[in-house]
Scaffold this motif. Structure first.
Motif, PDB file in Angstrom:
ATOM      1  N   THR A 127       4.703  24.137  76.046  1.00 24.41           N
ATOM      2  CA  THR A 127       3.946  25.182  75.353  1.00 24.41           C
ATOM      3  C   THR A 127       2.785  25.664  76.205  1.00 24.41           C
ATOM      4  N   ALA A 128       2.032  24.728  76.772  1.00 18.62           N
ATOM      5  CA  ALA A 128       0.891  25.108  77.605  1.00 18.62           C
ATOM      6  C   ALA A 128       1.333  25.848  78.858  1.00 18.62           C
ATOM      7  N   ARG A 152      -1.927  24.587  84.212  1.00 21.71           N
ATOM      8  CA  ARG A 152      -2.004  24.343  82.768  1.00 21.71           C
ATOM      9  C   ARG A 152      -1.515  22.936  82.434  1.00 21.71           C
ATOM     10  N   ALA A 153      -0.489  22.466  83.133  1.00 20.58           N
ATOM     11  CA  ALA A 153      -0.023  21.094  82.917  1.00 20.58           C
ATOM     12  C   ALA A 153      -1.100  20.090  83.307  1.00 20.58           C
ATOM     13  N   GLU A 160       4.116  19.698  74.198  1.00 24.61           N
ATOM     14  CA  GLU A 160       2.775  20.190  74.522  1.00 24.61           C
ATOM     15  C   GLU A 160       2.728  20.745  75.944  1.00 24.61           C
ATOM     16  N   LEU A 161       3.431  20.098  76.849  1.00 25.61           N
ATOM     17  CA  LEU A 161       3.443  20.575  78.235  1.00 25.61           C
ATOM     18  C   LEU A 161       4.134  21.928  78.344  1.00 25.61           C
ATOM     19  N   LEU A 183      -5.039  14.723  77.547  1.00 25.07           N
ATOM     20  CA  LEU A 183      -4.276  13.853  76.646  1.00 25.07           C
ATOM     21  C   LEU A 183      -3.773  12.574  77.301  1.00 25.07           C
ATOM     22  N   GLU A 190      -4.277  20.386  83.016  1.00 22.92           N
ATOM     23  CA  GLU A 190      -5.269  20.279  81.951  1.00 22.92           C
ATOM     24  C   GLU A 190      -4.733  19.492  80.757  1.00 22.92           C
ATOM     25  N   VAL A 191      -3.434  19.627  80.469  1.00 23.46           N
ATOM     26  CA  VAL A 191      -2.850  18.856  79.372  1.00 23.46           C
ATOM     27  C   VAL A 191      -2.886  17.365  79.698  1.00 23.46           C
ATOM     28  N   ALA A 207       0.600  13.278  76.564  1.00 16.10           N
ATOM     29  CA  ALA A 207       1.098  14.633  76.813  1.00 16.10           C
ATOM     30  C   ALA A 207       2.597  14.672  76.564  1.00 16.10           C
TER      31      ALA A 207
END
Length: 212
Positions: free
Chosen positions: A46-47, A26-27, A43-44, A34, A29-30, A39
């Protein structure tokens, strides 16, 4: 950074059932969507479904997390290109597959556009220059892998003797990197495929079309 252990040995801050591999994906993809500077830690986390202490405990720092995310990207999203360079029977066939795969991968529905290794740290402040330099090193390695494949083509006889393989690789790398930037700017797969086919036409002019 280390964390104190709670009774029973589980580090403080890490949630029960923490899946490091899933969080890293998931990180990735962030960062891909971004960029490194874009990033934020919020946001990291949370994802990834974890809090900041857990992120630091598992990955050490944002930069180390980024480095692992890039390695994961290469090991997953980059496998088609790696196979093309090692498995296609001629240099031109390898180049064709790399170009066409780039057009597909850079515009895959439901995924960030462009190649993460190209777009994730192009513009960084001086404080974050290690992340920019890290990706620059990955891109150089990609150019070198392409050069080696062209040199193999010279040895095999499907690339003309005397070809400046470093210059050819630099040209192809510029096209591939540009395709990623165009994808980020909204180019469609069909548009990038036209770029790929035009580049192959240029290859045939410069180095000769493949003989049957």
């Amino acid at each position: 950074m280390t964390t104190a252990a709670r009774p029973g040995g589980r580090p403080r801050g890490r949630p029960r059932g923490f899946d490091r591999g899933a969080a890293l994906a998931r990180a990735m993809e962030v960062f891909w969507a971004l960029g490194y500077e874009g990033a934020t830690m919020g946001e990291l986390t949370t994802a990834m479904g974890i809090n900041s202490p857990s992120l630091y405990a598992a990955f050490g720092s944002k930069e180390e997390l980024f480095r692992e995310a890039v390695a994961l990207y290469d090991a997953t999203e980059g496998t088609a290109v790696t196979r093309a360079l090692s498995e296609e029977p001629t240099a031109r066939a390898a180049v064709a597959t790399v170009l066409r795969e780039t057009a597909r991968a850079c515009t895959e529905p439901g995924r960030p556009t462009g190649c993460m290794i190209v777009v994730a740290a192009l513009n960084c402040s001086q404080a974050n220059s290690p992340a920019r330099d890290f990706l620059s090193g990955w891109r150089r390695e990609g150019d070198e892998a392409l050069t080696r494949r062209l040199e193999q083509g010279v040895r095999d006889g499907d690339v003309p003797a005397g070809t400046d393989t470093a210059a050819a690789s630099a040209f192809l790398g510029a096209v591939l990197h540009g395709m990623s930037i165009r994808a980020r700017d909204g180019a469609t797969r069909a548009e990038l495929e036209r770029t790929a086919e035009t580049t192959l036409t240029a290859w045939d002019v410069l180095y000769g079309a493949e003989r049957p």
